[in-house]
Scaffold this active site. Structure first.
Site, PDB file in Angstrom:
ATOM      1  N   ASN A 134      -6.253  -3.274  -5.765  1.00 48.09           N
ATOM      2  CA  ASN A 134      -6.363  -4.527  -5.003  1.00 48.09           C
ATOM      3  C   ASN A 134      -7.962  -4.574  -4.322  1.00 48.09           C
ATOM      4  O   ASN A 134      -8.595  -5.948  -4.295  1.00 48.09           O
ATOM      5  CB  ASN A 134      -5.401  -4.596  -3.652  1.00 48.09           C
ATOM      6  CG  ASN A 134      -5.568  -3.494  -2.739  1.00 48.09           C
ATOM      7  OD1 ASN A 134      -6.020  -2.270  -3.532  1.00 48.09           O
ATOM      8  ND2 ASN A 134      -5.310  -3.643  -1.595  1.00 48.09           N
ATOM      9  N   GLU A 190      -2.622   7.334   1.327  1.00 47.22           N
ATOM     10  CA  GLU A 190      -2.847   6.035   2.038  1.00 47.22           C
ATOM     11  C   GLU A 190      -1.952   5.001   1.305  1.00 47.22           C
ATOM     12  O   GLU A 190      -2.249   4.910   0.034  1.00 47.22           O
ATOM     13  CB  GLU A 190      -4.331   5.454   1.945  1.00 47.22           C
ATOM     14  CG  GLU A 190      -5.268   6.571   2.555  1.00 47.22           C
ATOM     15  CD  GLU A 190      -5.302   6.383   4.047  1.00 47.22           C
ATOM     16  OE1 GLU A 190      -4.570   5.379   4.835  1.00 47.22           O
ATOM     17  OE2 GLU A 190      -5.655   7.613   4.521  1.00 47.22           O
ATOM     18  N   CYS A 246      -3.759  -4.008   1.839  1.00 49.07           N
ATOM     19  CA  CYS A 246      -2.892  -3.173   2.503  1.00 49.07           C
ATOM     20  C   CYS A 246      -2.811  -3.680   3.899  1.00 49.07           C
ATOM     21  O   CYS A 246      -1.573  -3.223   4.752  1.00 49.07           O
ATOM     22  CB  CYS A 246      -3.052  -1.582   2.339  1.00 49.07           C
ATOM     23  SG  CYS A 246      -4.675  -1.136   2.754  1.00 49.07           S
ATOM     24  N   GLU A 291      -8.519   8.865   6.492  1.00 50.40           N
ATOM     25  CA  GLU A 291     -10.122   8.735   5.693  1.00 50.40           C
ATOM     26  C   GLU A 291     -10.654   8.364   7.056  1.00 50.40           C
ATOM     27  O   GLU A 291     -10.544   8.105   7.753  1.00 50.40           O
ATOM     28  CB  GLU A 291      -9.693   7.867   4.692  1.00 50.40           C
ATOM     29  CG  GLU A 291      -8.693   8.099   3.555  1.00 50.40           C
ATOM     30  CD  GLU A 291      -8.725   7.367   2.339  1.00 50.40           C
ATOM     31  OE1 GLU A 291      -8.623   6.009   2.594  1.00 50.40           O
ATOM     32  OE2 GLU A 291      -8.765   7.792   1.205  1.00 50.40           O
TER      33      GLU A 291
HETATM   34  P1  NDP Z   1       0.384   2.181  -7.456  1.00 56.20           P
HETATM   35  O1  NDP Z   1       0.919   3.291  -6.571  1.00 56.20           O
HETATM   36  O2  NDP Z   1       1.232   1.591  -8.480  1.00 56.20           O
HETATM   37  O3  NDP Z   1      -0.859   2.833  -8.238  1.00 56.20           O
HETATM   38  C1  NDP Z   1      -1.973   3.345  -7.559  1.00 56.20           C
HETATM   39  C2  NDP Z   1      -2.823   4.281  -8.400  1.00 56.20           C
HETATM   40  O4  NDP Z   1      -2.045   5.366  -8.626  1.00 56.20           O
HETATM   41  C3  NDP Z   1      -3.280   3.317  -9.793  1.00 56.20           C
HETATM   42  O5  NDP Z   1      -4.365   4.262 -10.274  1.00 56.20           O
HETATM   43  C4  NDP Z   1      -2.196   4.007 -10.936  1.00 56.20           C
HETATM   44  O6  NDP Z   1      -2.262   3.839 -12.098  1.00 56.20           O
HETATM   45  C5  NDP Z   1      -1.739   5.478 -10.101  1.00 56.20           C
HETATM   46  N1  NDP Z   1      -0.523   5.948 -10.388  1.00 56.20           N
HETATM   47  C6  NDP Z   1       0.630   5.605 -10.894  1.00 56.20           C
HETATM   48  N2  NDP Z   1       1.524   6.410 -11.108  1.00 56.20           N
HETATM   49  C7  NDP Z   1       1.002   7.609 -10.816  1.00 56.20           C
HETATM   50  C8  NDP Z   1       1.402   9.080 -10.944  1.00 56.20           C
HETATM   51  N3  NDP Z   1       2.757   9.017 -11.521  1.00 56.20           N
HETATM   52  N4  NDP Z   1       0.451   9.960 -10.805  1.00 56.20           N
HETATM   53  C9  NDP Z   1      -0.726   9.919 -10.271  1.00 56.20           C
HETATM   54  N5  NDP Z   1      -1.176   8.408 -10.497  1.00 56.20           N
HETATM   55  C10 NDP Z   1      -0.345   7.320 -10.452  1.00 56.20           C
HETATM   56  O7  NDP Z   1      -0.175   1.087  -6.686  1.00 56.20           O
HETATM   57  P2  NDP Z   1      -0.720  -0.225  -7.185  1.00 56.20           P
HETATM   58  O8  NDP Z   1      -2.039  -0.145  -7.698  1.00 56.20           O
HETATM   59  O9  NDP Z   1       0.212  -1.185  -7.181  1.00 56.20           O
HETATM   60  O10 NDP Z   1      -1.383  -0.670  -5.515  1.00 56.20           O
HETATM   61  C11 NDP Z   1      -0.757  -1.519  -4.432  1.00 56.20           C
HETATM   62  C12 NDP Z   1      -0.229  -0.538  -3.384  1.00 56.20           C
HETATM   63  O11 NDP Z   1      -1.452   0.389  -2.936  1.00 56.20           O
HETATM   64  C13 NDP Z   1       0.644  -1.381  -2.356  1.00 56.20           C
HETATM   65  O12 NDP Z   1       1.601  -0.475  -1.847  1.00 56.20           O
HETATM   66  C14 NDP Z   1      -0.552  -1.033  -1.026  1.00 56.20           C
HETATM   67  O13 NDP Z   1      -0.066  -1.172   0.071  1.00 56.20           O
HETATM   68  C15 NDP Z   1      -1.234   0.141  -1.260  1.00 56.20           C
HETATM   69  N6  NDP Z   1      -2.499   0.220  -0.659  1.00 56.20           N
HETATM   70  C16 NDP Z   1      -2.656   1.087   0.525  1.00 56.20           C
HETATM   71  C17 NDP Z   1      -3.822   0.973   1.222  1.00 56.20           C
HETATM   72  C18 NDP Z   1      -3.876   1.812   2.357  1.00 56.20           C
HETATM   73  O14 NDP Z   1      -4.919   2.038   2.742  1.00 56.20           O
HETATM   74  N7  NDP Z   1      -2.804   2.339   2.785  1.00 56.20           N
HETATM   75  C19 NDP Z   1      -4.759   0.092   0.686  1.00 56.20           C
HETATM   76  C20 NDP Z   1      -4.774  -0.537  -0.731  1.00 56.20           C
HETATM   77  C21 NDP Z   1      -3.478  -0.462  -1.236  1.00 56.20           C
HETATM   78  P3  NDP Z   1      -1.939   2.452 -12.771  1.00 56.20           P
HETATM   79  O15 NDP Z   1      -2.479   1.441 -12.089  1.00 56.20           O
HETATM   80  O16 NDP Z   1      -2.814   2.903 -14.268  1.00 56.20           O
HETATM   81  O17 NDP Z   1      -0.613   2.423 -12.906  1.00 56.20           O
END
Ligand code: NDP
Length: 482
Positions: free
Chosen positions: A151, A249, A283, A462
Site C-alpha cells: 500500500n 504491524e 492501514c 516502530e
Molecule cells: P500481506 O500480509 O498479504 O503481505 C505483506 C507482505 O508479507 C508482502 O510482502 C507479502 O508478500 C509477504 N508475505 C505474505 N505471506 C508471507 C509469508 N508466509 N511469510 C512471509 N512473508 C509473507 O499484506 P498486504 O500486502 O496485502 O498489505 C495489506 C495489509 O497490510 C493490510 O491488512 C493492512 O492493514 C496492513 N498494513 C498495516 C500497517 C501498519 O502499520 N499496521 C501499514 C500498512 C499496511 P506478497 O505480497 O508477495 O504476497
C-alpha cells in the site's frame, strides 16, 4: 517490459530458478514487467553474503553509517520524479500523492535514522554504597528480515530498512510482489550512495515462498513485518520456536469519532482524506465513522455530496483524487463486501461501490468510493478490515456509547477524535484501546513517536529510538570495584 532483478552482495541477479512473475500496472490492467520468483536457495545465498558483510558494517563508525544513510536520503530526493512515477505505476496511487507523500517520506526515513543513530544512547546504573556500576551495551543483532506490503511500498520498506542499517545490522528485505519497482530502484540508489556490498539484499518473489524462507531461516535474528493480521499470525507461529525478535504491524479497523462541537469544515476536509486517501488503502484510514446524533443528518448529506464530487481517474492526472485499486483480486475482495451490504436490509449504500469507468483505460481497476450506513457496530462491515475506498457510518448519543463501540474490535491500530471539548478529548484519549489517537487531526506524524497497534493490530512499536532498540540486543555489564 521492465525486468526487475534481485540485489545480492551488490549484484543485480535473476533468481536461481530463473523463474519470473508478471508485474501488472493496475491503472491499465496490463502486464508491464517481470520480477524474479525467488525461493529458499536465493535466500540462502543472500544470507551467506549478508553474514560476511555484517562483520565490517557492524564495526563501521557511527559517522560513516550516518553519512551513508544521508547520501541515500539525498539520492532519493534527487530521483523523486522517477520514483514517484514507478510507485504510481505499480500501485495505482495518484502521482501527486506519491510525489508529495510516499517518496518524501522515504527520504525522511533515511535522514531521520541517519541523525537518530548518532543520538542513540544506552543506560548505566550505579549501585551506591556497593562499589558497583552496571552499564548496558546495545549491539546490532546481526542479520534481520524486513518484509513490507503494497500500500505504501517505498515508504514502509524504508521505515524498516533505515533503522535496521543504522543500528549496524545487515538486511534481507522482501517487498510485496505486487509493488516491487521502487525497492529495485532503491537498490540502485544504495549502490550509488556507496552502501557496502551485502549490507542490503533485496529479494523479490511471493510471500509464501521468498517471504516464508526469510522467516524460517535460523540465521535471521529478527523480523520486522508490516502486512495483514493473518500473515502476521503465520510469521509469529513460524518464528516463535526459534525465539526471533518480532515487530508486527498489522491490520486495522479504525474508528473516526465525530462530536457535534467539532471544527466542522476541518473535520469534513480531513475525514474525506482519512476515508479515501490512497483509495482507502492506508492501514490508518478511519473506516468506521461514528457521528453524534445531533450532527448526523447534516454530516450525512454534506459528506455524501463531497464524496460524490471526488474525481476517480488515471493516477497521472493532476486532478485525480482516487486512482486505481492495487490489483484485480483486491478489487474483487472489496466489491464482495459492498455486494453483501447491498443485499443486507440493515445497511444502506449511500453512494458509490460500483466500478468506475475511466476513459481510455477500460481494463484498469477503478472503484467509486463508497459510504454505507449501518445500524450496529457488530456487523461484518464494522468488524472486518476491507482495506479499500469503503467507509461505514452510524450515529451515537453519548460518549460512553461511542467509546464502547470504538473499542469493540479485535483491532487497535489508530483512532481519530473530533471535538473542541478538552476534558472529553483527555478522557477519551486515555480510554481508547488503540496504539495511536489523533485529536482534531489525522496522519500527523512525528517520526520520534512510537508507532504501532494493540490487540490484533500488532506487537511492538516502530519509530524513533523504539526502532533502534528493536534492532539491537541489550547486554548488561556489571562491575564491582574496590
Ligand atoms: P500481506 O500480509 O498479504 O503481505 C505483506 C507482505 O508479507 C508482502 O510482502 C507479502 O508478500 C509477504 N508475505 C505474505 N505471506 C508471507 C509469508 N508466509 N511469510 C512471509 N512473508 C509473507 O499484506 P498486504 O500486502 O496485502 O498489505 C495489506 C495489509 O497490510 C493490510 O491488512 C493492512 O492493514 C496492513 N498494513 C498495516 C500497517 C501498519 O502499520 N499496521 C501499514 C500498512 C499496511 P506478497 O505480497 O508477495 O504476497
Amino acid at each position: 517490459m521492465k525486468t526487475i532483478l534481485n540485489y545480492i552482495d551488490g549484484e543485480f541477479l535473476p533468481s536461481h530458478s530463473n523463474a519470473f512473475l508478471e508485474n501488472i500496472n493496475p491503472s491499465t490492467g496490463y502486464v508491464y514487467g517481470e520480477i524474479p520468483r525467488s525461493n529458499t536457495s536465493d535466500i540462502d545465498f543472500a544470507i551467506d553474503k549478508a553474514e560476511i558483510a555484517f562483520k565490517t558494517w557492524s564495526n563501521t563508525t557511527l559517522e560513516t553509517r550516518s553519512k551513508t544513510l544521508m547520501r541515500i536520503a539525498d539520492l532519493i530526493d534527487e530521483n523523486l520524479d522517477q520514483l514517484a512515477m514507478a510507485e504510481s505505476n505499480d500501485n495505482g496511487k495518484p502521482l501527486h500523492l506519491a510525489k508529495s507523500v510516499d517518496i518524501p517520506r522515504a527520504s525522511a526515513n533515511f535522514r531521520f535514522f541517519a541523525h537518530a543513530l548518532t543520538q542513540f544512547y544506552s543506560e548505566s546504573h550505579e549501585s551506591q554504597g556497593k562499589n558497583t556500576i552496571n552499564y548496558t551495551l546495545r549491539k546490532a543483532l546481526g542479520l534481520v528480515g524486513c518484509i513490507s506490503p503494497w500500500n505504501l511500498p517505498l515508504y514502509l520498506l524504508t521505515w524498516k530498512i533505515a533503522p535496521a542499517l543504522a543500528a549496524g545490522n545487515t538486511v534481507i528485505a522482501k517487498p510485496s510482489e505486487v509493488t516491487p519497482m521502487t525497492a529495485f530502484l532503491l537498490c540502485k540508489i544504495c549502490e550509488k550512495a556507496g552502501l557496502p556490498n551485502g549490507v542490503l539484499n533485496m529479494i523479490h518473489g511471493l510471500g509464501p515462498e521468498a517471504g516464508q524462507a526469510i522467516v524460517e531461516h535460523p540465521k535471521i535474528k529478527a523480523i520486522s513485518f508490516t502486512g495483514g493480521t493473518k500473515t502476521g499470525e503465520n510469521i509469529a507461529r513460524t518464528a516463535a520456536p526459534m525465539f526471533k525478535k518480532l515487530s508486527l504491524e498489522l491490520g486495522g479497523k479504525n474508528p473516526n469519532i465525530i462530536f457535534a462541537d467539532c471544527d466542522y469544515e476541518k473535520m469534513m476536509r480531513t475525514t474525506l482524506k482519512s476515508s479515501f486517501a490512497n483509495q482507502g488503502q492506508i492501514c490508518l484510514c478511519g473506516s468506521r465513522i461514528f457521528v453524534e446524533d445531533k450532527l448526523y443528518e447534516k454530516f450525512k448529506t454534506d459528506f455524501v455530496n463531497r464524496v460524490k464530487a471526488l474525481k476517480i481517474g488515471h493516477p497521472i492526472e493532476d486532478n485525480t483524487d482516487l486512482g486505481a485499486i492495487v490489483s484485480e483480486p483486491h478489487l474483487k475482495k472489496i466489491k464482495s463486501y459492498i455486494d453483501k451490504a447491498k443485499k443486507d436490509p440493515k445497511m444502506k449504500v449511500l453512494c458509490g461501490g460500483d466500478l468506475a469507468k475511466v476513459k481510455k483505460f477500460p481494463n484498469g481497476y477503478y472503484l467509486n468510493p463508497c459510504v454505507i450506513e449501518v445500524q450496529d457496530n457488530q456487523c461484518q462491515l464494522n468488524q472486518e478490515e476491507i482495506f479499500g475506498p469503503v467507509v461505514s457510518m452510524m450515529s451515537f448519543k453519548t460518549e460512553e456509547e461511542v467509546l464502547k463501540m470504538a473499542n469493540d474490535s479485535v483491532y487497535g491500530l489508530s483512532s481519530t477524535l473530533w471535538t473542541q471539548n478538552l476534558n472529553r478529548s483527555m478522557r477519551m484519549s486515555q480510554a481508547l484501546e488503540t496504539g495511536i489517537v489523533w485529536v482534531n487531526t489525522w496522519l500527523n506524524r512525528d517520526l520520534r513517536t512510537p508507532f504501532g497497534g494493540t490487540k490484533q493490530s500488532g506487537v511492538g512499536r516502530e519509530g524513533g529510538f523504539e526502532a533502534l532498540r528493536f534492532f539491537t540486543e541489550p547486554k548488561n555489564v556489571c562491575i564491582e570495584y574496590s
